[in-house]
Design a protein around this motif. Structure first.
Motif: not given
Length: 477
Positions: A364-385
């Motif tokens: 995100h420091l290099l690409h400030s406008n990028a949307v970068l979800p956290v993925r585990v086992n090819k699934q996005s982890v919700s921001p709340s988790i």
């Protein structure tokens, strides 16, 4: 309703006491009567609680679930310590409570300096507490009593460990039976292999109970090193690692979905951590302690497995190893095993999510406008988790520091304090210094034992399930 459920649970525990009294009778020991006395006390107390809860609405709220889970672990410990205390096997209430809490939470820390002096019935009860506590006291009851189905989801959520609670079947009692089936298969398989390695049936069953529960209570003071058998050490190490894996993955394998096991990122992280730590400690033992390669690998694998899965067995005194290996073992203790396993610690899924979040911050420091979800086992982890995981990690470390400070205040040594606190909250067993694998925790002050018992409980129920009861808002409408 809470009273009625607790009454049923005490009836279940009374049945366990009857089983242990039968073991004492088989071996011709007089301790059977103390189990029967305690079973009678359980039955009377359970009957009073069920009478108090008669006519209650057959429905449990989420708040009821947290109350039942916490109180059931406390009640099981209070009643479970009675055979030790009444028989004189453990001479003080503090020690009896500590030993029983350590058993049910599968911590494995002991105050006993002569384990072999206990009767077969007492040794079996000691191991059984760990086996029942491994998957969970309430979860065991959900599996065996259909009456718990209506409130099973609330109870499962309050007692289960991990970031998310995998539902492998829509019916909670069916899922509980499947998971307990996997648990039984692992226990039976290890028992057979240990008997092939030269253990008696009694010792093999007790060690298997402690291994699959990642508890660490042995029937011998010298733990697994008593048998002086490389075969037994490798068997126990392998089953400790298996018990540190998410049991839901084993269910998938039984259903033919083996690829799920191979693709699971948490499992790869866990096994990678075990491999790296074993490799580093093996080299240290060869070049600094002058072990031969096979012995160094076996001892390091065993100790890394027992620390990483919070089991607590020992085959060597790691206090005699190079000092930097202690740090590696503390890291393993903090990490723990996989979610959905019987192991303690922070859990590797949380560490994986934190690592992915840190990596995303760099991106995100290099690409400030990028949307970068956290993925585990090819699934996005919700921001709340992700937020909850970060909060859990920070809170876990805060409690470790506070516990460390309290034990230092109580006069416990510097390394002993940090070792016992991390060991207790991670449900590991051995600590550092005079509380290491070659020693018991009997020399600790009584106040320290009560503090560590509380840490064992909140560590087993992952902090919030217990501490929530101390939050004033919990009791408000």
């Amino acid at each position: 309703m809470i009273g009625r459920v607790l009454g049923v649970l005490l009836f279940i525990e009374a049945g366990m006491f009857v089983l242990c009294s039968g073991i004492s009778v088989v071996y011709g020991e007089s301790d059977y009567k103390y189990f029967l006395y305690t079973a009678g006390i359980n039955l009377l107390s359970g009957a009073l609680l069920m009478f108090y809860g008669r006519g209650a609405e057959n429905r449990l709220s989420r708040r009821d679930g947290y109350c039942i889970v916490t109180l059931s672990w406390v009640f099981f410990t209070l009643f479970g310590m009675l055979p030790f205390y009444l028989s004189g096997s453990i001479d003080s209430l503090t020690n009896a409570f500590f030993e029983t809490m350590s058993g049910f939470t599968t911590t494995g820390a002991t105050i006993l300096d002569d384990i072999e002096s206990l009767s077969h019935g007492m040794l079996f009860w000691r191991s059984l507490t760990q086996w029942i506590g491994g998957l969970g006291i309430v979860f065991f009851t959900i599996a065996v009593l259909p009456a718990f189905t209506s409130g099973g989801v609330q109870l499962f959520s309050a007692e289960s460990t991990g970031v998310t609670h995998d539902r492998t079947h829509p019916k909670i009692n069916v899922m509980a039976k499947w998971l307990w089936t996997v648990y039984l298969i692992l226990t039976l398989a290890e028992t057979i292999l240990l008997m092939l390695g030269g253990m008696s049936l009694f010792d093999a069953v007790c060690q298997s109970f402690a291994t699959t529960a990642t508890g660490g209570y042995s029937t011998k003071q010298a733990s697994i090193s008593y048998w002086n058998s490389p075969f037994i050490e490798y068997v126990v190490a392998i089953f400790m690692l298996l018990s540190g894996v998410n049991f839901a993955l084993f269910l998938m394998c039984l259903r033919g979905k083996v690829s799920r096991l191979l693709r699971d990122e948490e499992l790869r992280w866990f096994l990678g951590s075990v491999a790296i730590l074993t490799f580093l400690i093996t080299f240290a033992l060869v070049f600094q302690n002058h072990y031969d390669w096979e012995t160094a690998f076996r001892k390091s694998l065993f100790q890394v497995a027992t620390a990483h899965t919070s089991c607590g067995f020992a085959t060597d005194d790691y206090n005699l190893w190079p000092a930097f290996t202690w740090l590696l073992l503390l890291i393993a203790m903090l990490s723990g095993g996989c979610t959905g396993s019987t192991s303690g610690g922070i859990k590797n899924m949380r560490l994986l999510i934190i690592a992915r979040s840190i990596r995303n911050e760099f991106k995100h420091l290099l690409h400030s406008n990028a949307v970068l979800p956290v993925r585990v086992n090819k699934q996005s982890v919700s921001p709340s988790i992700v937020s909850t995981v970060g909060m859990f990690f920070a809170f876990y470390l805060i409690i470790v520091i506070l516990g460390w400070a309290v034990l230092l205040f109580l006069g416990v040594g510097f390394s002993e304090s940090i070792g016992t606190v991390i060991s207790s909250i991670g449900n590991v067993g051995p600590g550092l210094g005079s509380c290491g694998p070659a020693y018991s925790w009997n020399g600790l002050p009584d106040a320290a034992k009560w503090v560590l018992s509380f840490l064992m409980l909140i560590g087993r129920l992952e902090l919030f399930s217990v501490l929530l009861l101390f939050y004033p808002g919990f009791w408000k409408s």
